[in-house]
Design an enzyme around this catalytic site. Structure first.
Site, mmCIF file in Angstrom:
data_model
loop_
_atom_site.group_PDB
_atom_site.id
_atom_site.type_symbol
_atom_site.label_atom_id
_atom_site.label_comp_id
_atom_site.label_asym_id
_atom_site.label_seq_id
_atom_site.Cartn_x
_atom_site.Cartn_y
_atom_site.Cartn_z
ATOM 1 N N PRO A 88 8.351 111.070 55.886
ATOM 2 C CA PRO A 88 8.237 111.814 57.084
ATOM 3 C C PRO A 88 9.353 111.661 58.328
ATOM 4 C CG PRO A 88 6.444 110.321 56.643
ATOM 5 C CD PRO A 88 7.522 110.333 55.545
ATOM 6 N N GLU A 115 4.098 102.307 53.365
ATOM 7 C CA GLU A 115 4.808 102.594 54.570
ATOM 8 C C GLU A 115 6.556 102.729 54.575
ATOM 9 O OE1 GLU A 115 2.859 102.831 57.600
ATOM 10 O OE2 GLU A 115 1.327 102.595 55.810
HETATM 11 CL CL1 6GU Z 1 9.466 113.581 52.458
HETATM 12 N N1 6GU Z 1 7.343 112.101 52.593
HETATM 13 C C1 6GU Z 1 6.209 111.440 52.822
HETATM 14 N N2 6GU Z 1 5.448 110.436 52.484
HETATM 15 N N3 6GU Z 1 5.398 112.383 53.884
HETATM 16 C C2 6GU Z 1 6.047 113.480 54.215
HETATM 17 C C3 6GU Z 1 7.198 113.942 53.927
HETATM 18 C C4 6GU Z 1 8.025 113.089 52.813
HETATM 19 N N4 6GU Z 1 7.580 114.860 54.394
HETATM 20 C C5 6GU Z 1 6.420 115.152 55.030
HETATM 21 N N5 6GU Z 1 5.664 114.310 55.089
#
Ligand code: 6GU
Length: 258
Positions: A88, A115
């Protein structure tokens, strides 16, 4: 295109056996290999995570299994892949990035959980490969797996021969070109009346010019309603007089749902 996906949940990617992606794999257009990260964790519990230095909640993925996994995948073939790390905190995944990645012969996706992955992994490979930390939107997923499914589908459908109709790609709302950032309007098929709802008469008229204009009006209205921030980006691309009139309707005029 070759794609390697490293994850502690390789079974998460079963959807890639289905539909368009499944067919592309059967044909050999897409060569996807899944790898279980825990195969490169050597303790009895196959540990891949540990507590964060500096304290704080959650767990961080250890660098050693990732280093061994990525080294093994890189060594499995000639050339150097592009490494994509879903997080994210990454840069936005856009249609532009999908088009760029669709042009690569080899992609490796490293799916973090918890994390995230120890930052030294991205540093290490950043000096050896092109590494992109990428986010699919402003919300938090439990891990990178769902994001990789999204990215692989967005990239895979752009590969030559994956979509039956080459025009479908060119017409995408976010495709580079004239229609860029203009959302697609509503679509209809038979029957001409369903539960009292009629297909707009213009679409049955056979007037191709008028139909194209109506579709553009609807696309502009939908963009203004659902993605008002995109309207400013349309101005630069060049709008005709009618386009401006349609967009002006929205500045105070009514409008339905959709
Ligand atoms: Cl690429 N990974 C995660 N864990 N959460 C996200 C994401 C990616 N894109 C938006 N939220």
């Amino acid at each position: 295109m070759r794609i390697d996906i490293i994850s502690i949940f390789p079974e998460y990617f079963a959807p890639l056996d289905v539909s368009l992606m499944g067919k592309a794999r059967d044909r050999g257009t897409l060569d996807i290999s899944l790898h279980q990260l825990r195969e490169w964790a050597h303790d009895v519990h196959r540990t891949v995570d540990d507590t964060p230095y500096g304290g704080g909640p959650g767990m961080v993925m250890k660098p050693e299994p990732w280093g061994e996994a990525i080294d093994t995948v890189i060594a499995s073939r000639e050339g150097a892949p592009r490494l994509v790390v879903p997080t994210p905190s990454g840069r936005p995944f856009t249609q532009e990035l999908a088009v760029e990645l669709a042009d690569e012969p080899w992609l490796v996706f490293a799916c973090g959980r918890y994390e995230g992955i120890d930052a030294r992994v991205m540093l290490e490979y950043g000096s050896r490969l092109r590494v992109d930390e990428v986010s699919i939107g402003d919300y938090v997923l439990a891990g990178g797996e769902a994001a990789v499914l999204v990215m692989v589908e967005a990239i895979g459908r752009l590969l030559p021969g994956v979509l039956g109709n080459a025009r479908s790609v060119a017409d995408d709302s976010f495709a580079p070109g004239a229609m860029r950032n203009l959302l697609e309007g509503p679509v209809f098929t038979k029957p001409p009346e369903w539960r009292g709802h009629e297909v707009p008469e213009i679409l049955l008229s056979g007037h191709h010019g008028k139909i194209a204009r109506w579709r553009r009006d609807e696309a502009l209205r939908r963009t203004a309603r659902n993605r008002p921030e995109l309207v400013a980006t349309l101005e630069e691309a060049g709008l005709d007089k009618r386009d401006r009139e349609v967009l002006a309707e929205g500045d105070g005029g009514g409008g339905g749902a959709g």
